[in-house]
Design a protein around this motif. Sequence first.
Motif, PDB file in Angstrom:
ATOM      1  N   THR A 139       0.529  -1.146   0.177  1.00 35.46           N
ATOM      2  CA  THR A 139       0.034   0.101  -0.003  1.00 35.46           C
ATOM      3  C   THR A 139       0.728   1.254   0.004  1.00 35.46           C
ATOM      4  OG1 THR A 139      -0.129   0.028   2.217  1.00 35.46           O
ATOM      5  CG2 THR A 139      -1.988  -0.993   1.070  1.00 35.46           C
ATOM      6  N   THR A 140       2.046   1.147   0.771  1.00 34.89           N
ATOM      7  CA  THR A 140       2.883   2.274   0.866  1.00 34.89           C
ATOM      8  C   THR A 140       3.398   2.579  -0.599  1.00 34.89           C
ATOM      9  OG1 THR A 140       3.447   1.673   2.835  1.00 34.89           O
ATOM     10  CG2 THR A 140       4.892   3.340   1.929  1.00 34.89           C
ATOM     11  N   ILE A 141       4.001   1.484  -1.277  1.00 30.09           N
ATOM     12  CA  ILE A 141       4.729   1.883  -2.708  1.00 30.09           C
ATOM     13  C   ILE A 141       3.476   2.427  -3.625  1.00 30.09           C
ATOM     14  CG2 ILE A 141       5.480   0.496  -4.751  1.00 30.09           C
ATOM     15  CD1 ILE A 141       6.789  -1.466  -2.715  1.00 30.09           C
ATOM     16  N   TYR A 166      10.716  -5.579  -2.948  1.00 28.38           N
ATOM     17  CA  TYR A 166       9.699  -5.165  -3.305  1.00 28.38           C
ATOM     18  C   TYR A 166      10.313  -4.313  -4.593  1.00 28.38           C
ATOM     19  CZ  TYR A 166       7.326  -6.642   0.472  1.00 28.38           C
ATOM     20  OH  TYR A 166       6.637  -7.480   1.624  1.00 28.38           O
ATOM     21  N   CYS A 167       9.162  -4.434  -5.741  1.00 26.88           N
ATOM     22  CA  CYS A 167       9.893  -3.929  -7.209  1.00 26.88           C
ATOM     23  C   CYS A 167       8.419  -2.857  -7.744  1.00 26.88           C
ATOM     24  CB  CYS A 167      10.584  -4.479  -7.990  1.00 26.88           C
ATOM     25  SG  CYS A 167      11.614  -5.753  -7.392  1.00 26.88           S
ATOM     26  N   VAL A 168       8.996  -1.803  -8.561  1.00 28.88           N
ATOM     27  CA  VAL A 168       7.876  -1.310  -9.414  1.00 28.88           C
ATOM     28  C   VAL A 168       8.785  -0.341 -10.294  1.00 28.88           C
ATOM     29  CG1 VAL A 168       7.544   0.841  -7.803  1.00 28.88           C
ATOM     30  CG2 VAL A 168       5.764   0.099  -9.449  1.00 28.88           C
ATOM     31  N   ARG A 169       7.992  -0.390 -11.442  1.00 34.32           N
ATOM     32  CA  ARG A 169       8.572   0.450 -12.565  1.00 34.32           C
ATOM     33  C   ARG A 169       7.619   1.263 -13.459  1.00 34.32           C
ATOM     34  NH1 ARG A 169       9.286  -0.852 -17.940  1.00 34.32           N
ATOM     35  NH2 ARG A 169       7.903  -2.559 -18.686  1.00 34.32           N
ATOM     36  N   ASN A 170       8.345   2.300 -14.033  1.00 39.76           N
ATOM     37  CA  ASN A 170       7.801   2.907 -15.163  1.00 39.76           C
ATOM     38  C   ASN A 170       8.595   3.309 -16.045  1.00 39.76           C
ATOM     39  OD1 ASN A 170       5.680   4.547 -16.671  1.00 39.76           O
ATOM     40  ND2 ASN A 170       6.572   6.537 -15.498  1.00 39.76           N
ATOM     41  N   GLU A 204       4.508  -2.088 -16.423  1.00 38.91           N
ATOM     42  CA  GLU A 204       4.721  -0.916 -15.812  1.00 38.91           C
ATOM     43  C   GLU A 204       3.478  -0.741 -14.573  1.00 38.91           C
ATOM     44  OE1 GLU A 204       4.254   1.826 -19.048  1.00 38.91           O
ATOM     45  OE2 GLU A 204       6.296   1.954 -19.029  1.00 38.91           O
ATOM     46  N   TYR A 205       3.881  -0.200 -13.825  1.00 40.62           N
ATOM     47  CA  TYR A 205       2.781   0.163 -12.462  1.00 40.62           C
ATOM     48  C   TYR A 205       2.374  -1.004 -11.717  1.00 40.62           C
ATOM     49  CZ  TYR A 205       3.507   5.296 -13.316  1.00 40.62           C
ATOM     50  OH  TYR A 205       3.906   6.422 -13.659  1.00 40.62           O
ATOM     51  N   THR A 206       3.133  -2.061 -11.883  1.00 39.80           N
ATOM     52  CA  THR A 206       2.824  -3.437 -11.241  1.00 39.80           C
ATOM     53  C   THR A 206       3.535  -3.664 -10.006  1.00 39.80           C
ATOM     54  OG1 THR A 206       2.207  -4.125 -13.671  1.00 39.80           O
ATOM     55  CG2 THR A 206       2.580  -5.732 -11.614  1.00 39.80           C
ATOM     56  N   ILE A 207       3.119  -3.676  -8.932  1.00 40.56           N
ATOM     57  CA  ILE A 207       4.079  -3.887  -7.559  1.00 40.56           C
ATOM     58  C   ILE A 207       4.395  -5.590  -7.457  1.00 40.56           C
ATOM     59  CG2 ILE A 207       4.144  -3.536  -5.033  1.00 40.56           C
ATOM     60  CD1 ILE A 207       2.098  -1.341  -5.548  1.00 40.56           C
ATOM     61  N   VAL A 208       5.623  -5.659  -7.481  1.00 41.08           N
ATOM     62  CA  VAL A 208       6.146  -6.933  -7.441  1.00 41.08           C
ATOM     63  C   VAL A 208       6.751  -7.447  -6.224  1.00 41.08           C
ATOM     64  CG1 VAL A 208       7.585  -8.468  -8.912  1.00 41.08           C
ATOM     65  CG2 VAL A 208       7.084  -6.248  -9.928  1.00 41.08           C
ATOM     66  N   THR A 209       6.406  -8.471  -5.675  1.00 45.32           N
ATOM     67  CA  THR A 209       6.807  -8.947  -4.408  1.00 45.32           C
ATOM     68  C   THR A 209       7.727 -10.363  -4.787  1.00 45.32           C
ATOM     69  OG1 THR A 209       4.784  -8.288  -3.557  1.00 45.32           O
ATOM     70  CG2 THR A 209       6.233  -9.766  -1.918  1.00 45.32           C
ATOM     71  N   MET A 217       2.660 -10.539  -8.267  1.00 44.15           N
ATOM     72  CA  MET A 217       2.598  -9.050  -9.071  1.00 44.15           C
ATOM     73  C   MET A 217       1.127  -8.803  -8.854  1.00 44.15           C
ATOM     74  SD  MET A 217       4.932  -8.852 -12.321  1.00 44.15           S
ATOM     75  CE  MET A 217       3.924 -10.069 -13.484  1.00 44.15           C
ATOM     76  N   GLU A 218       0.780  -7.432  -8.486  1.00 41.86           N
ATOM     77  CA  GLU A 218      -0.398  -6.890  -8.515  1.00 41.86           C
ATOM     78  C   GLU A 218      -0.530  -5.718  -9.052  1.00 41.86           C
ATOM     79  OE1 GLU A 218      -1.403  -7.225  -4.242  1.00 41.86           O
ATOM     80  OE2 GLU A 218      -0.955  -5.198  -4.183  1.00 41.86           O
ATOM     81  N   ASP A 219      -1.487  -5.242  -9.698  1.00 39.70           N
ATOM     82  CA  ASP A 219      -1.435  -3.691 -10.233  1.00 39.70           C
ATOM     83  C   ASP A 219      -2.152  -2.899  -9.152  1.00 39.70           C
ATOM     84  OD1 ASP A 219      -4.344  -3.943 -10.063  1.00 39.70           O
ATOM     85  OD2 ASP A 219      -4.696  -4.399 -12.110  1.00 39.70           O
ATOM     86  N   LEU A 220      -2.221  -1.493  -9.512  1.00 41.49           N
ATOM     87  CA  LEU A 220      -2.268  -0.634  -8.506  1.00 41.49           C
ATOM     88  C   LEU A 220      -3.664  -0.580  -7.766  1.00 41.49           C
ATOM     89  CD1 LEU A 220      -0.483   2.554 -10.081  1.00 41.49           C
ATOM     90  CD2 LEU A 220       0.405   0.845  -8.470  1.00 41.49           C
ATOM     91  N   ASP A 221      -4.461  -1.548  -8.382  1.00 42.24           N
ATOM     92  CA  ASP A 221      -6.064  -1.624  -7.910  1.00 42.24           C
ATOM     93  C   ASP A 221      -5.872  -2.854  -7.290  1.00 42.24           C
ATOM     94  OD1 ASP A 221      -7.067   0.514  -9.366  1.00 42.24           O
ATOM     95  OD2 ASP A 221      -7.177  -0.682 -10.973  1.00 42.24           O
TER      96      ASP A 221
END
Length: 603
Positions: A139-141, A166-170, A204-209, A217-221
């Motif tokens: 949630t923080t990312i 934890y990772c995320v990219r754009n 892009e904009y996927t939060i990766v654990t 992986m989960e998207d911003l929703d």
Amino acid sequence: MCGIIGYTGPLSATPIVLDGLQKLEYRGYDSAGMAYMNGNGKLSLRKTVGKVKDLRAICDDDEATCGIGHTRWATHGGVSNTNAHPHKVGNIALIHNGIIENYHELVNEYDLAGDLASETDSEVVAALINKLYDGNPNTTIRKVVSLLNGSFAFCILFGDHPGIIYCVRNVSPMVATHCKDGSFIASDLTAFIDFTKRYFIIPEYTIVTVREDGIMMEDLDGKTVEPEYLEVNWDISDAQKDGYPYFMLKEIHEQPDAITRTITPRIVDGLPDFTEDGVPEDFFENVSDITVVACGTAMYAGMVGRTLLQKYLRIPVTVAIASEFRYEEPVLSENSVVIVVSQSGETIDTLEALRLAKKYTKKTLSLVNVKGSSIARESDYVMYTHAGPEIAVASTKAYTVQTSMFYLLTAKLALVQKKKTEEEVRRFIGNLEKVPDLIFDMLGSEEDIERLTKRMLNAKNAFFIGRNLDYTLSMEGALKLKEISYIHAEAYAAGELKHGTIALISEGMPVIAIASQTHVYSKMISNIREVKARGAYVILLSKDEKITDDALCDEHVKLPNIADDFTMFASIVILQMIAYYTAVGKGLNPDQPRNLAKSVTVE
Ligand code: M6R
């Protein structure tokens, strides 16, 4: 720009991160660092100005099962230990590839100044995560990412979540894999190809654990995203030096094979065929004009393409520098073809230019070397070049495979548009098929080229001159020389010299003259005499058997007797070797020239 890697798994993370960084060093090499975590959640940092070998010297004995590493190409803030990544704020360590454009605003808005030690935009994000951390990294990312403008690929360690990255990219590239040896994430798969050839591109904009037992992986929703695994068709030996002193020399020698791999599957019964690429026949019909968009060497490959396409199709063909094209108002219509060229498929200006072009036409085609890269995915059609991994910063084999694709495209368009008969196209393709052998023969002149560069080692300036196709080639020759030998080099259309530039010729100044185009040969010879008469040290590339006229040149490199359209492949190999031996002769490392990085993902 900047290489990042993360590993978590049953093996020792330190050597994996260090070896991975070594393979990513082509992306940046002014400083390096790593952060690692043991089961107890203690976050430790090591970083240093210099190369990965310097980092290795200060952390080889460190024990950990989870770590992230970074090799930097400075954008914000000079080269210093403090500016090197990872950045640790509170119990959070972060590495970043990209640029955060609104970092100043974030510092003010969230009152972060007191948390910052470096001058980097990246540390601001670490501080912001630390400030907004609610105990849940995801949630923080998500919250932090919604506040950022710019490009980024982040790997983040939270001290209270040991063993997890934890990772995320754009925009900035990031790939990952899970295999029997653990989970890996990196800027490019060369970092972990020792372990597996399977990988997937992080959307892009996927939060990766990233955990030891798998990657989520989960998207911003908060919706789960499934990885789409790909497999590369090359292996680790292709990304090693294989007995050559430098990658650049190895890659120069790989050109015959790279071209064969690229063109052979696209020649069927002596004619160009793009069926396997999934490009429909009507793509080649009703083309009103062509715009080639690219940067650097890829753009110079486009210049060769332009000369050929315009000559055979008789339609307007322009070549645009991607970073300029983006901010002009392009003149494109629905029948315009836009060809986007990129080795990495990640160059940000080229990617943005492609996005702009797509607003005007549905006929965008990319020539890309890296499978699944952003440019490849976003263009309407993609044709992959098969150069294999290009590690040296100075592009060589990527250029010749890109140009060979332009030859195939020219042939195809000329055939479909009935500008050339089938017989003429077969002849053209027949000549193209001879190119790998031709390059192989030119590579035999390596010792001669090394010898004739001896007089270039102390030069401050050099010119590359030519006319027509040879002029386009001169631009690439000049770029090669300046980027790895630091000699100021310029390319000139030979006929233009006397309109100003010839004033710069001084005693002993190297002028590399290419005279392979029959229809302008005599004019070219006159231009060469003009510079020779003013004291230049002239290296002439031509098809003449022998040149004994000292008033014409100091050195002569014999080009093969083939059709003028194809001599460029022989000439470029000579220009690449001139650059290489000049750099090596000056004691420089041609694989890692100063101030540069292989993949330019900043604007
Ligand atoms: O990956 P790309 O082909 O998009 O890269 C474009 C340029 O940055 C690149 O060609 C650069 O000019 C060469 N490395 C120079 O040798």
